[in-house]
Design an enzyme around this catalytic site. Structure first.
Site, short mmCIF file in Angstrom:
data_model
loop_
_atom_site.label_atom_id
_atom_site.label_comp_id
_atom_site.label_asym_id
_atom_site.label_seq_id
_atom_site.Cartn_x
_atom_site.Cartn_y
_atom_site.Cartn_z
N GLU A 97 0.01 -0.96 5.85
CA GLU A 97 1.06 -0.52 6.77
C GLU A 97 0.99 0.97 7.01
OE1 GLU A 97 5.07 1.12 7.78
OE2 GLU A 97 3.82 1.47 6.02
N ASP A 111 0.83 -1.21 0.00
CA ASP A 111 0.00 0.00 0.00
C ASP A 111 0.86 1.26 0.00
OD1 ASP A 111 0.72 -0.79 2.70
OD2 ASP A 111 -0.50 0.89 3.40
#
Length: 297
Positions: A189, A122
């Site tokens: 994250e 991400d």
């Protein structure tokens, strides 16, 4: 009495000198135990590696604190790219899906304490009003001026792609690790890791698996970070700054905010520190809410 003190002083002095002599002799005659590092030449970058990373950067894998608001389609497309780009790795490894967009690659023996390599797919969103400040678009994946441009080129698709590039090459050569290995790739994250690291940690604990060691994304190799050091520096990250949210409450004499005393609520957080660790100035004047403002620089 004076003689005793003199003798004691001489004895103490002699003891110190003997100790110093022993330390000096041992320092001179003890051989160095410094390990001699063998420099391994960097392997050649495989053909198409830059293009594969550039294609991954073009996918808008943006995480969101609200899981229901995450667009999972780009993450699915990312995984499809990985399967297509690294066939040898996917043939040699066992793929496990932990969350809709978090995956574990198992490689080598299925028993023993594994070594874990981590990364995340991400990236953070882009402010629309800041798009003009980008030399190349944040999701362009442009290859220009010797660089690959866009979100994830450093944080952290390059880590994910680098691990799979290496694994695919080794697997194509018939390499099989003697030790149990895991690649853990989370997808949130940037917003806390609820779908990623948190779920994987819980899963490993349930399976009574304790890794031998874990390597996460770490830092970069850069120049010009420290005065007087001209060579590139590889940063080794041993800790990470976190955050904490506190709910504070106090008991005090009643009253109305229009006639608040200067210290009625000032006992909440008597000191405030800035992010540099320096105490911020305290303002003991009540605000219109009847509290005491404790600004942080």
């Amino acid at each position: 009495m004076k003689r005793r003190l003199t003798r004691f002083a001489l004895l103490a002095f002699s003891s110190v000198m003997i100790l110093v002599a022993v330390v000096v002799v041992r320092a001179v005659w003890t051989p160095s135990r410094q390990l001699v590092a063998t420099v391994t030449p960097a392997p050649a970058i495989r053909a198409g590696a830059a293009q594969r990373l550039a294609a991954a950067v073009q996918l808008r894998t943006i995480s969101n604190v609200d899981e229901s608001a995450m667009d999972l389609a780009p993450f699915a497309a990312f995984q499809e790219q990985m399967v297509a780009n690294y066939p040898a790795a996917h043939k040699a490894m066992r793929l496990e899906t932990v969350a809709p967009c978090t995956r574990i690659y198992h490689w080598g023996p299925e028993q023993g304490a594994p070594v874990v390599f981590m990364g995340h797919t991400d990236v953070v969103p882009v402010e629309e009003d800041k798009l003009g400040s980008w030399t190349h678009g944040p999701f362009s994946g442009a290859i220009a001026d010797g660089f690959i441009w866009g979100r994830g080129t450093l944080d952290d698709k390059i880590n994910v792609m680098g691990l799979l590039e290496a694994a695919d090459f080794l697997a194509s050569q018939g390499f099989v690790p003697a030790r149990r290995m895991m690649f853990v790739f989370g997808c949130d994250e940037e917003v806390g890791g609820t779908l990623g690291a948190s779920r994987v940690a819980k899963l490993l604990k349930e399976r009574n698996i304790r890794p031998q060691w874990v390597v996460d994304e770490g830092h970069i190799i850069g120049k010009g970070f420290f005065p007087g050091v001209a060579k590139p520096i590889a940063f080794v990250g041993l800790a990470e700054k976190g955050f904490v949210t506190l709910d504070l409450s106090v008991e005090a004499e009643g009253g109305h905010s229009s006639i608040a005393t200067a210290h009625r609520c000032g006992r909440v957080g008597p000191r405030c520190h800035s992010d540099r660790g320096q105490p911020a100035a305290r303002t003991d004047q009540p605000s219109d809410r009847g509290d005491v403002r404790l600004p942080c620089a």
